[in-house]
Design a protein around this motif. Structure first.
Motif, PDB file in Angstrom:
ATOM      1  N   HIS A  24       2.444 -12.830   3.986  1.00  0.00           N
ATOM      2  CA  HIS A  24       1.372 -12.316   3.750  1.00  0.00           C
ATOM      3  C   HIS A  24       0.739 -11.589   4.808  1.00  0.00           C
ATOM      4  O   HIS A  24      -0.318 -11.921   5.524  1.00  0.00           O
ATOM      5  CB  HIS A  24       0.343 -13.444   3.502  1.00  0.00           C
ATOM      6  N   ALA A  25       1.415 -10.429   4.990  1.00  0.00           N
ATOM      7  CA  ALA A  25       1.005  -9.442   6.023  1.00  0.00           C
ATOM      8  C   ALA A  25      -0.395  -9.064   5.944  1.00  0.00           C
ATOM      9  O   ALA A  25      -0.903  -8.811   7.027  1.00  0.00           O
ATOM     10  CB  ALA A  25       2.062  -8.253   5.963  1.00  0.00           C
ATOM     11  N   PHE A  26      -0.765  -8.971   4.679  1.00  0.00           N
ATOM     12  CA  PHE A  26      -2.280  -8.434   4.727  1.00  0.00           C
ATOM     13  C   PHE A  26      -3.496  -9.225   5.361  1.00  0.00           C
ATOM     14  O   PHE A  26      -4.131  -8.856   6.407  1.00  0.00           O
ATOM     15  CB  PHE A  26      -2.562  -8.269   3.185  1.00  0.00           C
ATOM     16  N   ALA A  27      -3.005 -10.625   5.752  1.00  0.00           N
ATOM     17  CA  ALA A  27      -3.940 -11.672   6.234  1.00  0.00           C
ATOM     18  C   ALA A  27      -3.837 -11.113   7.724  1.00  0.00           C
ATOM     19  O   ALA A  27      -4.784 -11.325   8.475  1.00  0.00           O
ATOM     20  CB  ALA A  27      -3.451 -12.819   6.032  1.00  0.00           C
ATOM     21  N   GLU A  28      -2.756 -10.858   8.352  1.00  0.00           N
ATOM     22  CA  GLU A  28      -2.450 -10.725   9.899  1.00  0.00           C
ATOM     23  C   GLU A  28      -3.094  -9.521  10.131  1.00  0.00           C
ATOM     24  O   GLU A  28      -3.688  -9.376  11.196  1.00  0.00           O
ATOM     25  CB  GLU A  28      -1.062 -10.921  10.084  1.00  0.00           C
ATOM     26  N   ILE A  29      -2.728  -8.334   9.368  1.00  0.00           N
ATOM     27  CA  ILE A  29      -3.241  -7.197   9.800  1.00  0.00           C
ATOM     28  C   ILE A  29      -4.919  -7.148   9.551  1.00  0.00           C
ATOM     29  O   ILE A  29      -5.742  -6.484  10.265  1.00  0.00           O
ATOM     30  CB  ILE A  29      -2.887  -6.099   8.906  1.00  0.00           C
ATOM     31  N   ALA A  30      -5.559  -7.816   8.776  1.00  0.00           N
ATOM     32  CA  ALA A  30      -6.780  -8.001   8.351  1.00  0.00           C
ATOM     33  C   ALA A  30      -7.384  -8.658   9.581  1.00  0.00           C
ATOM     34  O   ALA A  30      -8.626  -8.258   9.786  1.00  0.00           O
ATOM     35  CB  ALA A  30      -7.015  -8.515   7.108  1.00  0.00           C
ATOM     36  N   ALA A  31      -6.905  -9.501  10.145  1.00  0.00           N
ATOM     37  CA  ALA A  31      -7.284 -10.319  11.300  1.00  0.00           C
ATOM     38  C   ALA A  31      -7.503  -9.286  12.671  1.00  0.00           C
ATOM     39  O   ALA A  31      -8.443  -9.317  13.380  1.00  0.00           O
ATOM     40  CB  ALA A  31      -6.349 -11.229  11.674  1.00  0.00           C
ATOM     41  N   HIS A  32      -6.549  -8.616  12.813  1.00  0.00           N
ATOM     42  CA  HIS A  32      -6.646  -7.334  13.682  1.00  0.00           C
ATOM     43  C   HIS A  32      -7.878  -6.345  13.482  1.00  0.00           C
ATOM     44  O   HIS A  32      -8.705  -6.099  14.029  1.00  0.00           O
ATOM     45  CB  HIS A  32      -5.330  -6.521  13.835  1.00  0.00           C
ATOM     46  N   GLY A  33      -7.975  -5.927  12.097  1.00  0.00           N
ATOM     47  CA  GLY A  33      -8.970  -4.988  11.721  1.00  0.00           C
ATOM     48  C   GLY A  33     -10.349  -5.640  12.022  1.00  0.00           C
ATOM     49  O   GLY A  33     -11.341  -4.834  12.728  1.00  0.00           O
TER      50      GLY A  33
END
Length: 272
Positions: A43-52
């Motif tokens: 679930h790459a979205f969750a990881e990139i959302a954490a960065h955002g």
């Protein structure tokens, strides 16, 4: 469906308690990473959302990059500085509220579909497209597989498109409508974005942050850069934001389990 809707409502209530107040970005970033871990890295979205979330905290806050620019610009006019800071804080608060909504969606939709033998049973609650995407993630995770990059990119795009269109876009439009300062509006509309895992000298120079399509294109590029850097690096470089504590990086699962216990207990006490 009645039972499933009730379960979804319960998960959204749990996610709302874990999300905290709009300013509680630290806990949401940590728990978004936990979603990524529980997906088996799919679930790459969750990881990139954490960065955002962590980048935005450092840029939009009155104590962050843009706040310092305002302080320098109006150092001789304290009243005007205060007015500009108030505008910026309002936008930052709106952005944090959008981040909170994204977390609630991501958490509740992921764990609801994870409980189902057939995640498409939840299509009426989370939309057909999203239920199918999350079903692919869960199927891979249960079999101990990490999906191919092309498949993960496609799934990332599906989740991203929904959140940017349904959740983030309307909130960004609402906050931009409040600006009556052309200079500050221009600064917020054209932020220089650099996530901590980007290569040296790599920045995103937005033309119009209010443009949903541009945000989507930039987010796609964030995924591609993450693939090139490697996902362990994407995680390790979160330290650079100086938002999450060292204990999180030592044991992210243990840290988030403790965080969930504390936040759930606090929510129960508050409700009582």
């Amino acid at each position: 469906m009645t039972d499933l809707a009730a379960r979804y409502a319960a998960l959204r209530a749990e996610a709302t308690a874990l999300a905290g107040a709009p300013a509680d970005i630290r806990q949401r970033a940590a728990l978004l990473h936990r979603v990524y871990l529980d997906s088996g890295g799919n679930h790459a979205f969750a990881e990139i959302a954490a960065h955002g979330a962590q980048w935005a905290y450092g840029f939009f806050e009155t104590t962050g990059t843009l706040g310092k620019v305002i302080s320098y610009r109006y150092v001789l006019n304290r009243a005007e500085m205060g007015r500009r800071h108030a505008m910026l804080q309002g936008f930052a608060d709106g952005f944090k509220e959008a981040n909170r909504s994204v977390f609630i969606d991501t958490y509740s939709q992921f764990y609801l579909t994870a409980e189902l033998d057939d995640p498409t049973d939840a299509a009426a609650l989370v939309t057909d497209d999203l239920a199918n995407a999350l079903g692919t993630i869960h199927e891979a995770n249960r079999s101990g597989r990490v999906l191919d990059a092309d498949v993960r990119r496609e799934l990332f795009q599906r989740v991203l498109r929904r959140e940017q269109t349904v959740t983030v876009g309307p909130k960004v439009d609402e906050e931009f409508a409040k600006f009556d300062c052309p200079i500050l509006r221009a600064c917020v509309m054209k932020p220089p974005v650099r996530f901590s895992y980007f290569p040296k000298w790599t920045w995103f120079w937005f033309k119009n942050f209010q443009d949903t399509e541009e945000r989507v294109r930039r987010a796609h590029r964030c995924f591609d850069i993450a693939e090139q850097a490697g996902w362990p690096t994407v995680f390790d470089t979160m330290r650079r934001y100086e938002v999450l504590p060292n204990e999180f990086f030592t044991d992210p699962r243990g840290y988030t389990e403790g965080l969930k216990r504390r936040l759930s207990a606090g929510s129960t006490i508050a409700a009582a």
